[in-house]
Scaffold this motif. Structure first.
Motif, PDB file in Angstrom:
ATOM      1  N   LEU A  57      73.162  32.640-112.447  1.00 44.87           N
ATOM      2  CA  LEU A  57      73.588  32.923-111.084  1.00 44.87           C
ATOM      3  C   LEU A  57      72.597  32.373-110.069  1.00 44.87           C
ATOM      4  CD1 LEU A  57      74.537  36.689-111.553  1.00 44.87           C
ATOM      5  CD2 LEU A  57      75.977  34.663-111.923  1.00 44.87           C
ATOM      6  N   THR A  58      73.106  31.874-108.968  1.00 45.20           N
ATOM      7  CA  THR A  58      72.242  31.490-107.852  1.00 45.20           C
ATOM      8  C   THR A  58      71.986  32.750-107.043  1.00 45.20           C
ATOM      9  OG1 THR A  58      73.202  29.275-107.799  1.00 45.20           O
ATOM     10  CG2 THR A  58      71.999  29.994-105.830  1.00 45.20           C
ATOM     11  N   VAL A  59      70.716  33.121-106.897  1.00 47.65           N
ATOM     12  CA  VAL A  59      70.377  34.356-106.195  1.00 47.65           C
ATOM     13  C   VAL A  59      69.725  34.120-104.837  1.00 47.65           C
ATOM     14  CG1 VAL A  59      70.255  35.712-108.322  1.00 47.65           C
ATOM     15  CG2 VAL A  59      68.186  34.613-107.447  1.00 47.65           C
ATOM     16  N   GLU A  60      69.320  32.867-104.581  1.00 50.59           N
ATOM     17  CA  GLU A  60      68.687  32.548-103.301  1.00 50.59           C
ATOM     18  C   GLU A  60      68.732  31.039-103.103  1.00 50.59           C
ATOM     19  OE1 GLU A  60      64.473  33.691-101.052  1.00 50.59           O
ATOM     20  OE2 GLU A  60      64.726  34.117-103.183  1.00 50.59           O
ATOM     21  N   ARG A  88      64.490  34.308-114.903  1.00 50.19           N
ATOM     22  CA  ARG A  88      64.520  33.590-113.624  1.00 50.19           C
ATOM     23  C   ARG A  88      63.946  32.177-113.718  1.00 50.19           C
ATOM     24  NH1 ARG A  88      65.770  36.714-109.211  1.00 50.19           N
ATOM     25  NH2 ARG A  88      65.985  38.908-109.717  1.00 50.19           N
ATOM     26  N   HIS A 109      67.416  31.122-109.412  1.00 47.59           N
ATOM     27  CA  HIS A 109      68.496  31.521-110.306  1.00 47.59           C
ATOM     28  C   HIS A 109      68.051  32.634-111.236  1.00 47.59           C
ATOM     29  CE1 HIS A 109      70.595  27.911-109.024  1.00 47.59           C
ATOM     30  NE2 HIS A 109      69.374  27.387-108.995  1.00 47.59           N
TER      31      HIS A 109
END
Length: 135
Positions: A57-60, A88, A109
């Motif tokens: 997942l892209t978190v930032e 991460r 991610h």
């Protein structure tokens, strides 16, 4: 920053706005294109991660626009992966046109189990392959 990987793309007409400039939102798409191409070099890349039940997942994300790009510009999107820690990791990017930087940025991610969405470590095979590629 030292980049050992890049992928080429052309600005499509649909990516430009009324002023004829590439819309700021497409830079994140270009980052993703480079990220997926980068990962494809390693044992099947992102599709292999998904086949193993892992999602990344892209978190930032962060982007900085240095010069406008326009329809049919040929761009080189450079990418590197770093900060691999447990679940991460981070990608850094530089986008160039004819050797001139037009944008840069980064994305962070997190790997999660595809079913439960609970954090899971980046597979050893991929972490080791990235470490070798970035050494």
């Amino acid at each position: 920053m030292d980049f050992r990987f890049s992928t080429e793309l052309r600005v499509r007409f649909a990516e430009t706005d009324a002023q004829g400039v590439a819309n700021n939102s497409v830079y994140l798409i270009w980052f993703e294109i480079a990220r997926i191409d980068y990962l494809a070099r390693f044992r099947g890349g992102y599709p292999e991660l998904r086949a193993e039940g892992i999602e990344a997942l892209t978190v930032e994300s962060h982007g900085r626009y240095l010069a406008p790009t326009r329809f049919d510009d040929r761009l080189a999107v450079h990418a590197r992966c770093s900060e691999l820690k447990g679940a991460r990791f981070r990608f850094d990017y530089s986008i160039e046109r004819d050797g001139q930087a037009v944008a840069d940025g980064w994305t962070r991610h997190a790997c999660v189990d595809g079913d439960s969405h609970r954090p899971t470590r980046l597979p050893t095979w991929l972490a080791e392959a990235i470490a070798r590629a970035e050494a």
